[in-house]
Design a protein around this motif. Structure first.
Motif, PDB file in Angstrom:
ATOM      1  N   ASP A   1     -13.045  10.249 -29.841  1.00 15.74           N
ATOM      2  CA  ASP A   1     -13.645  11.331 -30.128  1.00 15.74           C
ATOM      3  C   ASP A   1     -12.932  12.697 -29.090  1.00 15.74           C
ATOM      4  OD1 ASP A   1     -15.587  11.289 -32.439  1.00 15.74           O
ATOM      5  OD2 ASP A   1     -16.190   9.659 -30.725  1.00 15.74           O
ATOM      6  N   GLU A   2     -12.696  13.764 -29.651  1.00 14.06           N
ATOM      7  CA  GLU A   2     -12.170  14.738 -28.673  1.00 14.06           C
ATOM      8  C   GLU A   2     -13.359  15.565 -27.984  1.00 14.06           C
ATOM      9  OE1 GLU A   2      -7.709  16.286 -29.878  1.00 14.06           O
ATOM     10  OE2 GLU A   2      -9.434  17.257 -31.087  1.00 14.06           O
ATOM     11  N   GLU A   3     -13.180  16.024 -27.032  1.00 17.85           N
ATOM     12  CA  GLU A   3     -14.390  16.758 -26.076  1.00 17.85           C
ATOM     13  C   GLU A   3     -13.825  18.131 -25.642  1.00 17.85           C
ATOM     14  OE1 GLU A   3     -16.107  14.088 -23.244  1.00 17.85           O
ATOM     15  OE2 GLU A   3     -16.771  12.803 -25.057  1.00 17.85           O
ATOM     16  N   LYS A   4     -14.588  19.108 -25.636  1.00 17.71           N
ATOM     17  CA  LYS A   4     -14.137  20.462 -25.063  1.00 17.71           C
ATOM     18  C   LYS A   4     -14.738  20.894 -23.764  1.00 17.71           C
ATOM     19  CE  LYS A   4     -13.536  22.870 -29.487  1.00 17.71           C
ATOM     20  NZ  LYS A   4     -13.992  24.302 -30.239  1.00 17.71           N
ATOM     21  N   GLU A   5     -14.229  21.686 -23.114  1.00 20.23           N
ATOM     22  CA  GLU A   5     -14.692  22.126 -21.812  1.00 20.23           C
ATOM     23  C   GLU A   5     -14.679  23.309 -22.199  1.00 20.23           C
ATOM     24  OE1 GLU A   5     -12.525  20.556 -18.530  1.00 20.23           O
ATOM     25  OE2 GLU A   5     -13.404  18.650 -18.496  1.00 20.23           O
ATOM     26  N   GLY A   6     -15.728  24.340 -22.435  1.00 21.04           N
ATOM     27  CA  GLY A   6     -15.706  25.780 -22.885  1.00 21.04           C
ATOM     28  C   GLY A   6     -15.257  25.768 -24.060  1.00 21.04           C
ATOM     29  N   LYS A   7     -14.173  26.522 -24.534  1.00 19.81           N
ATOM     30  CA  LYS A   7     -13.602  26.626 -25.859  1.00 19.81           C
ATOM     31  C   LYS A   7     -12.308  25.737 -25.906  1.00 19.81           C
ATOM     32  CE  LYS A   7     -15.441  31.269 -26.595  1.00 19.81           C
ATOM     33  NZ  LYS A   7     -14.990  32.598 -26.819  1.00 19.81           N
ATOM     34  N   THR A   8     -12.078  25.005 -24.839  1.00 23.20           N
ATOM     35  CA  THR A   8     -10.523  24.489 -24.653  1.00 23.20           C
ATOM     36  C   THR A   8     -10.874  22.911 -25.076  1.00 23.20           C
ATOM     37  OG1 THR A   8      -9.920  25.700 -23.090  1.00 23.20           O
ATOM     38  CG2 THR A   8      -8.574  23.858 -23.283  1.00 23.20           C
ATOM     39  N   ILE A   9     -10.137  22.305 -25.951  1.00 22.17           N
ATOM     40  CA  ILE A   9     -10.139  20.694 -26.062  1.00 22.17           C
ATOM     41  C   ILE A   9      -9.441  20.259 -24.840  1.00 22.17           C
ATOM     42  CG2 ILE A   9      -9.310  19.141 -27.730  1.00 22.17           C
ATOM     43  CD1 ILE A   9      -9.275  20.907 -29.844  1.00 22.17           C
ATOM     44  N   ALA A  10     -10.142  19.476 -24.157  1.00 22.43           N
ATOM     45  CA  ALA A  10      -9.895  19.272 -22.818  1.00 22.43           C
ATOM     46  C   ALA A  10      -9.679  17.741 -22.819  1.00 22.43           C
ATOM     47  CB  ALA A  10     -10.894  19.452 -21.607  1.00 22.43           C
ATOM     48  N   LYS A  11     -10.114  16.765 -23.301  1.00 19.02           N
ATOM     49  CA  LYS A  11     -10.015  15.295 -23.025  1.00 19.02           C
ATOM     50  C   LYS A  11     -10.467  14.506 -24.534  1.00 19.02           C
ATOM     51  CE  LYS A  11     -14.647  15.676 -20.963  1.00 19.02           C
ATOM     52  NZ  LYS A  11     -15.286  15.424 -19.790  1.00 19.02           N
ATOM     53  N   ILE A  12     -10.160  13.307 -24.486  1.00 20.07           N
ATOM     54  CA  ILE A  12     -10.354  12.462 -25.638  1.00 20.07           C
ATOM     55  C   ILE A  12     -10.905  11.197 -25.238  1.00 20.07           C
ATOM     56  CG2 ILE A  12      -8.100  11.493 -25.569  1.00 20.07           C
ATOM     57  CD1 ILE A  12      -8.344  11.713 -28.878  1.00 20.07           C
TER      58      ILE A  12
END
Length: 506
Positions: free
Chosen positions: A491-502
């Motif tokens: 699953d991809e995860e965001k930090e704010g509005k940015t897709i930051a990690k998976i």
């Protein structure tokens, strides 16, 4: 005289001269800087390592710039205009064809005919066998010329499309006239040797014959030492020839940090005249080459061809097309690895029982190049012959820090570009380490570290699209691995509005 020494002799000589001069200037400046702060280092030992490392990193960066400047100056000198460049190319094509022709006539290459000896006259074969003529096939000559002329072809392609087309025509024309060149060389040699006739000797070319074995798993070292060695962007100090060695903290035993000392020597690479056309020194792609050839060697393949290596990198797909570009990069990588020497002292690890052997020294890829080998009944060119396992592989195996994954995982549905090859192998190593019960790695992959690993330039035009393309490819690869049950999901995860990690579900 080897093929390597024939690569643009005038160009290589001038390049070596300019590199020596430019790097000497840098070394003089930084040696003085280091000498000036030596009292400060002695008085403040707590800051000594940090300060020394900073200076050596600056030193290494300056040497790289000096190296780049020397290359630019040399290229500018030899490519003032298209016609001059084409004249040089034409000259080098003739040298290569002359070399190959003399080789299949069982003679050495000399710049001047008077250098031929009585031994040459004895060895001379006026009628080459079919096996020897493999060296003079259209495909063999095309591959050789494209490999040798690649830096100049790339330059012409970027600088002058007309000149590039003319260069391609010169290569095609030379290949069409190859039989005339061989005949002329044969007749010329006959006239040179006619004063001392000899018996007609028709020895057969001794060709190694062997069968190949599919590798069922891809093996890759996950040691901190290997991570450091193949990441020159983060560990530039290791790549500075002025630094004898660097300390690598490989773990702790009780309250004591365990350190291994490592150094790398590129002198053999320079002696072989290896021209590196993409990045400096060894790179992540070279790491993947080392991984796959080690996997093939572990499967019982003492002899390996570029096609075998590429097929294994593609997960043993039945039909894979090896492009000239990838083939050249594989051959270049093998040269680099073979001519790079590594030395590391793991005495502290030996004392605490982590490894059996405390010191390692040798080629990163202990091997030799074989012109032609018969594999599974078919003659192939440019093979490598493994002499023994890589020191890095032996070290990782003793530490039990090797990932072993079904080779089918490399069949992930992305094109086999250099970047995608690096991407697949890097993800495999990361997830394999996460699966290790002793690992402290969290099952999360940050995209920013992935971009950095792939060498993405933040100043690229349309960088947002570039990053999205990488994320899409990562999801394609991981989706394939879910199907193969290598992982449970992601699953991809965001930090704010940015897709930051998976996040990886193991």
């Amino acid at each position: 005289m080897t093929m390597e020494s024939l690569k643009f002799p005038k160009f290589t000589q001038k390049l070596a001269e300019l590199k020596k001069a430019e790097i000497a200037k840098v070394d003089t400046i930084f040696a003085s800087k280091l000498q000036a702060i030596r009292p400060q280092l002695i008085m403040n030992p707590d800051e000594a390592d940090k300060l020394s490392k900073e200076i050596h990193e600056q030193w290494n960066a300056a040497r790289i710039k000096a190296d780049d400047l020397a290359e630019k100056l040399t290229f500018d000198l030899f490519t003032k205009d298209t016609d001059t460049t084409l004249d040089l190319l034409k000259h080098e094509i003739q040298i290569q064809l002359k070399f190959i022709a003399l080789t299949i006539l069982n003679l050495s290459f000399y710049d001047e005919y008077e250098k031929f000896t009585q031994k040459d006259k004895t060895n001379f074969k006026s009628e080459p066998s079919e096996a020897e003529l493999v060296f003079f096939s259209d495909d063999a000559i095309t591959e050789r010329l494209e490999d040798v002329l690649l830096p100049f072809l790339n330059l012409l392609k970027d600088k002058d499309e007309r000149g590039f087309q003319k260069a391609c025509e010169l290569i095609e024309e030379s290949i069409k006239n190859k039989n005339t060149i061989l005949s002329d060389m044969r007749n010329e040699m006959l006239s040179i040797f006619e004063d001392k006739p000899k018996e007609k000797i028709s020895p057969t070319l001794s060709i190694i014959k062997t069968n190949t074995h599919l590798a069922k798993e891809v093996v890759s070292g996950t040691t901190k030492l290997e991570n450091v060695i193949f990441d020159s962007r983060k560990n530039s100090a290791l790549y500075d020839n002025k630094v004898a060695a660097i300390d690598i903290n490989v773990g702790s035993h009780g309250k004591k940090n365990i350190t291994t000392i490592a150094s790398i020597d590129f002198n053999d690479m320079k002696k072989m005249g290896v021209l590196i056309s993409h990045e400096k020194w060894i790179t992540p792609f070279d790491r993947e080459i080392l991984s796959i050839v080690s996997s093939l060697y572990a499967a019982g393949n003492e002899y390996q061809s570029p096609q075998m290596i590429f097929q294994a990198m593609s997960g043993n797909k039945e039909k894979v097309k090896l492009t000239p570009e990838i083939r050249t990069k594989i051959i270049e990588s093998l040269r680099k690895l073979r001519s790079t020497t590594i030395e590391f002292d793991a005495s502290q690890e030996e004392k605490v029982g982590w490894v059996k052997k405390g010191k390692y020294e040798g080629s990163l890829l202990p091997s030799e190049r074989i012109e032609v080998v018969e594999l599974n009944g078919q003659q192939v060119l440019d093979c490598i012959h493994f002499l023994r396992s890589s020191p890095l592989y032996v070290y990782a195996e003793e530490k039990n820090q090797i990932s072993r994954v079904n080779i089918e995982m490399l069949q992930a549905p992305v094109n086999s570009t250099t970047e995608n090859i690096e991407l697949k192998f890097h993800l495999l190593r990361l997830i394999s380490s996460m699966k290790n019960s002793k690992s402290k790695l969290k099952p999360v992959i940050r995209y920013d570290t992935l971009y950095e690993y792939l060498g993405i330039d933040e100043n690229e035009s349309d960088i947002k699209h570039r990053k999205k393309d990488i994320r899409d490819r990562v999801k394609k690869i991981l989706g394939f691995w879910v199907e193969k049950e290598f992982i449970l999901g992601f699953d991809e995860e965001k930090e704010g509005k940015t897709i930051a990690k998976i996040k990886i579900s193991l």
